[in-house]
Structure formats: structure tokens, C-alpha cells
Design a protein around this motif. Sequence first.
Motif, PDB file in Angstrom:
ATOM      1  N   GLY A  88      -6.621 -43.029  25.437  1.00 53.92           N
ATOM      2  CA  GLY A  88      -5.908 -44.318  25.576  1.00 53.92           C
ATOM      3  C   GLY A  88      -4.412 -44.237  25.391  1.00 53.92           C
ATOM      4  N   CYS A  89      -3.881 -43.046  25.107  1.00 52.43           N
ATOM      5  CA  CYS A  89      -2.447 -42.991  24.769  1.00 52.43           C
ATOM      6  C   CYS A  89      -1.546 -43.204  25.981  1.00 52.43           C
ATOM      7  CB  CYS A  89      -2.087 -41.715  24.012  1.00 52.43           C
ATOM      8  SG  CYS A  89      -2.162 -40.225  24.998  1.00 52.43           S
ATOM      9  N   VAL A  90      -1.999 -42.805  27.162  1.00 54.28           N
ATOM     10  CA  VAL A  90      -1.169 -43.006  28.363  1.00 54.28           C
ATOM     11  C   VAL A  90      -1.036 -44.505  28.631  1.00 54.28           C
ATOM     12  CG1 VAL A  90      -1.101 -42.676  30.881  1.00 54.28           C
ATOM     13  CG2 VAL A  90      -1.655 -40.753  29.377  1.00 54.28           C
ATOM     14  N   LYS A  91      -2.166 -45.195  28.561  1.00 53.64           N
ATOM     15  CA  LYS A  91      -2.164 -46.641  28.803  1.00 53.64           C
ATOM     16  C   LYS A  91      -1.247 -47.347  27.797  1.00 53.64           C
ATOM     17  CE  LYS A  91      -5.514 -50.227  29.628  1.00 53.64           C
ATOM     18  NZ  LYS A  91      -6.826 -50.664  29.258  1.00 53.64           N
ATOM     19  N   LYS A  92      -1.376 -46.950  26.537  1.00 44.48           N
ATOM     20  CA  LYS A  92      -0.566 -47.602  25.500  1.00 44.48           C
ATOM     21  C   LYS A  92       0.927 -47.295  25.708  1.00 44.48           C
ATOM     22  CE  LYS A  92      -0.073 -48.427  20.605  1.00 44.48           C
ATOM     23  NZ  LYS A  92      -0.338 -48.023  19.246  1.00 44.48           N
ATOM     24  N   ALA A  93       1.245 -46.030  26.001  1.00 34.28           N
ATOM     25  CA  ALA A  93       2.655 -45.652  26.209  1.00 34.28           C
ATOM     26  C   ALA A  93       3.242 -46.451  27.373  1.00 34.28           C
ATOM     27  CB  ALA A  93       2.770 -44.152  26.482  1.00 34.28           C
ATOM     28  N   LEU A  94       2.451 -46.595  28.455  1.00 36.56           N
ATOM     29  CA  LEU A  94       2.949 -47.339  29.618  1.00 36.56           C
ATOM     30  C   LEU A  94       3.143 -48.809  29.279  1.00 36.56           C
ATOM     31  CD1 LEU A  94       0.771 -45.707  32.426  1.00 36.56           C
ATOM     32  CD2 LEU A  94       3.246 -45.430  32.098  1.00 36.56           C
ATOM     33  N   SER A  95       2.215 -49.355  28.499  1.00 42.55           N
ATOM     34  CA  SER A  95       2.331 -50.782  28.159  1.00 42.55           C
ATOM     35  C   SER A  95       3.550 -51.047  27.270  1.00 42.55           C
ATOM     36  CB  SER A  95       1.047 -51.278  27.487  1.00 42.55           C
ATOM     37  OG  SER A  95       1.021 -50.834  26.145  1.00 42.55           O
ATOM     38  N   LEU A  96       4.006 -50.014  26.566  1.00 42.35           N
ATOM     39  CA  LEU A  96       5.192 -50.165  25.709  1.00 42.35           C
ATOM     40  C   LEU A  96       6.485 -49.850  26.467  1.00 42.35           C
ATOM     41  CD1 LEU A  96       3.763 -48.406  22.521  1.00 42.35           C
ATOM     42  CD2 LEU A  96       4.451 -50.811  22.653  1.00 42.35           C
ATOM     43  N   GLY A  97       6.351 -49.402  27.712  1.00 44.16           N
ATOM     44  CA  GLY A  97       7.540 -49.051  28.505  1.00 44.16           C
ATOM     45  C   GLY A  97       8.117 -47.703  28.143  1.00 44.16           C
ATOM     46  N   CYS A  98       7.287 -46.817  27.576  1.00 42.22           N
ATOM     47  CA  CYS A  98       7.784 -45.496  27.150  1.00 42.22           C
ATOM     48  C   CYS A  98       7.995 -44.568  28.335  1.00 42.22           C
ATOM     49  CB  CYS A  98       6.763 -44.831  26.221  1.00 42.22           C
ATOM     50  SG  CYS A  98       6.639 -45.613  24.625  1.00 42.22           S
ATOM     51  N   ARG A  99       8.890 -43.599  28.154  1.00 39.44           N
ATOM     52  CA  ARG A  99       9.064 -42.500  29.107  1.00 39.44           C
ATOM     53  C   ARG A  99       8.292 -41.260  28.662  1.00 39.44           C
ATOM     54  NH1 ARG A  99      14.222 -42.089  31.485  1.00 39.44           N
ATOM     55  NH2 ARG A  99      13.459 -40.146  32.368  1.00 39.44           N
ATOM     56  N   VAL A 100       7.947 -41.231  27.362  1.00 40.03           N
ATOM     57  CA  VAL A 100       7.373 -40.020  26.767  1.00 40.03           C
ATOM     58  C   VAL A 100       6.067 -40.365  26.061  1.00 40.03           C
ATOM     59  CG1 VAL A 100       7.775 -38.160  25.082  1.00 40.03           C
ATOM     60  CG2 VAL A 100       9.718 -39.161  26.296  1.00 40.03           C
ATOM     61  N   VAL A 101       5.110 -39.431  26.110  1.00 38.88           N
ATOM     62  CA  VAL A 101       3.942 -39.545  25.249  1.00 38.88           C
ATOM     63  C   VAL A 101       3.731 -38.183  24.593  1.00 38.88           C
ATOM     64  CG1 VAL A 101       2.221 -39.065  27.077  1.00 38.88           C
ATOM     65  CG2 VAL A 101       1.571 -40.405  25.073  1.00 38.88           C
ATOM     66  N   ALA A 102       3.483 -38.215  23.272  1.00 42.41           N
ATOM     67  CA  ALA A 102       3.300 -36.963  22.522  1.00 42.41           C
ATOM     68  C   ALA A 102       2.047 -37.075  21.673  1.00 42.41           C
ATOM     69  CB  ALA A 102       4.519 -36.699  21.636  1.00 42.41           C
ATOM     70  N   ALA A 103       1.046 -36.260  22.018  1.00 36.13           N
ATOM     71  CA  ALA A 103      -0.211 -36.276  21.255  1.00 36.13           C
ATOM     72  C   ALA A 103      -0.310 -34.998  20.431  1.00 36.13           C
ATOM     73  CB  ALA A 103      -1.396 -36.374  22.215  1.00 36.13           C
ATOM     74  N   ASN A 104      -1.159 -35.041  19.419  1.00 34.26           N
ATOM     75  CA  ASN A 104      -1.430 -33.832  18.646  1.00 34.26           C
ATOM     76  C   ASN A 104      -2.044 -32.785  19.579  1.00 34.26           C
ATOM     77  OD1 ASN A 104      -3.236 -31.980  16.986  1.00 34.26           O
ATOM     78  ND2 ASN A 104      -2.068 -33.037  15.412  1.00 34.26           N
ATOM     79  N   HIS A 105      -1.605 -31.534  19.434  1.00 33.38           N
ATOM     80  CA  HIS A 105      -2.041 -30.500  20.384  1.00 33.38           C
ATOM     81  C   HIS A 105      -3.550 -30.297  20.380  1.00 33.38           C
ATOM     82  CE1 HIS A 105      -2.999 -26.932  17.863  1.00 33.38           C
ATOM     83  NE2 HIS A 105      -2.217 -27.519  16.980  1.00 33.38           N
ATOM     84  N   ARG A 106      -4.210 -30.611  19.264  1.00 27.03           N
ATOM     85  CA  ARG A 106      -5.663 -30.419  19.200  1.00 27.03           C
ATOM     86  C   ARG A 106      -6.405 -31.340  20.167  1.00 27.03           C
ATOM     87  NH1 ARG A 106      -3.974 -30.244  13.982  1.00 27.03           N
ATOM     88  NH2 ARG A 106      -4.132 -28.195  13.016  1.00 27.03           N
ATOM     89  N   PHE A 107      -5.762 -32.430  20.514  1.00 29.13           N
ATOM     90  CA  PHE A 107      -6.408 -33.413  21.379  1.00 29.13           C
ATOM     91  C   PHE A 107      -5.815 -33.420  22.791  1.00 29.13           C
ATOM     92  CE2 PHE A 107      -6.877 -34.696  16.994  1.00 29.13           C
ATOM     93  CZ  PHE A 107      -8.270 -34.789  16.919  1.00 29.13           C
ATOM     94  N   MET A 108      -5.000 -32.406  23.086  1.00 33.34           N
ATOM     95  CA  MET A 108      -4.363 -32.337  24.402  1.00 33.34           C
ATOM     96  C   MET A 108      -5.337 -31.724  25.393  1.00 33.34           C
ATOM     97  SD  MET A 108      -1.757 -33.092  26.121  1.00 33.34           S
ATOM     98  CE  MET A 108      -0.643 -33.684  24.846  1.00 33.34           C
ATOM     99  N   THR A 109      -5.480 -32.355  26.541  1.00 31.25           N
ATOM    100  CA  THR A 109      -6.348 -31.817  27.595  1.00 31.25           C
ATOM    101  C   THR A 109      -5.586 -31.829  28.919  1.00 31.25           C
ATOM    102  OG1 THR A 109      -7.156 -34.008  28.164  1.00 31.25           O
ATOM    103  CG2 THR A 109      -8.439 -32.773  26.522  1.00 31.25           C
ATOM    104  N   ARG A 110      -6.079 -31.018  29.847  1.00 33.40           N
ATOM    105  CA  ARG A 110      -5.468 -30.977  31.180  1.00 33.40           C
ATOM    106  C   ARG A 110      -5.530 -32.368  31.830  1.00 33.40           C
ATOM    107  NH1 ARG A 110      -4.182 -26.589  34.316  1.00 33.40           N
ATOM    108  NH2 ARG A 110      -5.194 -25.162  32.886  1.00 33.40           N
ATOM    109  N   GLN A 111      -6.655 -33.048  31.595  1.00 32.87           N
ATOM    110  CA  GLN A 111      -6.820 -34.377  32.185  1.00 32.87           C
ATOM    111  C   GLN A 111      -5.764 -35.359  31.666  1.00 32.87           C
ATOM    112  OE1 GLN A 111     -10.637 -36.090  31.391  1.00 32.87           O
ATOM    113  NE2 GLN A 111     -10.217 -37.849  32.713  1.00 32.87           N
ATOM    114  N   LEU A 112      -5.502 -35.263  30.354  1.00 26.05           N
ATOM    115  CA  LEU A 112      -4.478 -36.138  29.765  1.00 26.05           C
ATOM    116  C   LEU A 112      -3.097 -35.844  30.370  1.00 26.05           C
ATOM    117  CD1 LEU A 112      -4.250 -36.893  25.962  1.00 26.05           C
ATOM    118  CD2 LEU A 112      -2.272 -36.944  27.427  1.00 26.05           C
ATOM    119  N   VAL A 113      -2.811 -34.550  30.521  1.00 26.32           N
ATOM    120  CA  VAL A 113      -1.520 -34.161  31.115  1.00 26.32           C
ATOM    121  C   VAL A 113      -1.408 -34.726  32.528  1.00 26.32           C
ATOM    122  CG1 VAL A 113      -0.078 -32.215  31.864  1.00 26.32           C
ATOM    123  CG2 VAL A 113      -1.349 -32.058  29.722  1.00 26.32           C
TER     124      VAL A 113
END
Length: 227
Positions: free
Chosen positions: A162-187
Motif C-alpha cells: 500500500g505504500c505506493v498508493k499512500k505516497a501518491l495520495s500525499l503528492g510525494c515524489r519519493v517512496v522509501a520502504a525497509n529493504h526487507r519488504f522491497m520487491t521487484r513488483q513494488l519497484v
Amino acid sequence: MKGFFEKDFLLISHRGASHYEPENTLRSFRKALEMGSSAIEFDVRKSCDGRLVVIHDSKVDRTTDGKGAVSGKTLDELKSLDAGCGERIPTLEEVFENFGGRCGLVIELKEKGTEEKTVSLIKKHGLTKEVAVVSFRGDYIRSVRALDPAIPTGLITVFGLGCVKKALSLGCRVVAANHRFMTRQLVLEARKNGLFVCCWTVNDPKRGEKLAGMGLDGVITDKPDLL
Ligand code: G3P
Ligand code: CA
């Protein structure tokens, strides 16, 4: 200098080269640049006389020779403390004066009431293109956007979901997740939506390589020499 988001890949030093030098000090930021970092990340809080200072914890106990809440001390009191190797807790303005225009500046807001002064200092120093103001807190990001929508903002999260959706709703240019939860799909999802995507905090070179292979735009590390 190119704008913060125009680089191919950002090596972002977490609290400076904090594995080698006292975190969130000018010394640690200098080391980060010597080690080839393209950006430094640091944390912002406020003294009781309203000055913005660069320190991670709400208390000075872990990183200095003092005791007590950052918000309970004046800037003079904070400056009297040893933040390691004789370093002083820097003000945000000192960081801008020393490193503005030399590297990207990832400014993490750790508490409410830091937004307005942060925005005004960024503008005073002409650093809008060199910064990202980031936070775990959506309300801080909203405040920064309301003060000046031209200043790039970023959402920090632990989990990817859900972090991409939340970042977009806040008008962010950047999203930074903990590396343990980083996936190719998220990227892929982040990049498809025009977000700059990075992860924190990676100190193992093999893990760094694997993450870079996912197509990330940046990695946050305590050890910029190893990645
Ligand atoms: O920017 C990501 C990272 O710095 C967030 O965690 O606790 O090191 O501020 P923390
Ligand atoms: Ca941080």
C-alpha cells in the motif's frame, strides 16, 4: 549540479557515514562525501527555543554525553554536548551551509512543528532541487506540501504493502520502504507511477547488489564505501 531526481542511482548515506563516524554530525556527512555518496540522509528535531537541529532520537542520551529531551533544551544547551569525537549537534542551517549544492539532502522530519522552518530554510538557501523532505508521517508531508508544493517530498514506510498508493495520495515524489519488504513488483509499481523508489537501510554488499538489480533508484546505507 543536477537536480536530486536526475541522477541514475543515488547512494544515500544514512545519518552520514554513520558506521564510521558519529551519526548526524558534520564529520559523518564529510565522510559520506569522501566515500562517494551522492546524497546524505539526516533527522530533524526542534530545540525548546525553536531552532532546528539534526539528531535522530527524541532524547540526547544515546548519541551525546548529555541527558534529557531535545525539545527540553535550548540550542546553546544542545551545542554544549559532545555528539562524538568532539562534534556538536548540527543545526539544519549548518548542514545546508556546509553541504548544500554538494550532494542530495534527504531531510527526515521527526517531529511536528519542524515543517515551516524547514521549508523556509530550504528556500532561503535555494535548495529546492537538491532536497527531498521525507517522513513516516503523512501529516508532516501534507504540511510541507501545503507550504510549498515545489519541494519534493517522500514517504518512508516499513512495509511495502500500500505504500505506493499512500505516497501518491500525499503528492510525494519519493517512496522509501525497509529493504526487507522491497520487491521487484513494488519497484515496478512505484516507477510506473513516476515515483523515485529507494530502500533503507542496507549495509550488506550482496543485499545491495540484489536490490540494485530490482531497478531501485537509490539505496540508503550506513556504509557508503561497501555499496
Ligand atoms: O530514511 C529512512 C530511515 O532513516 C528511517 O529510519 O529510524 O533511521 O530514521 P530511522
Ligand atoms: Ca532517518
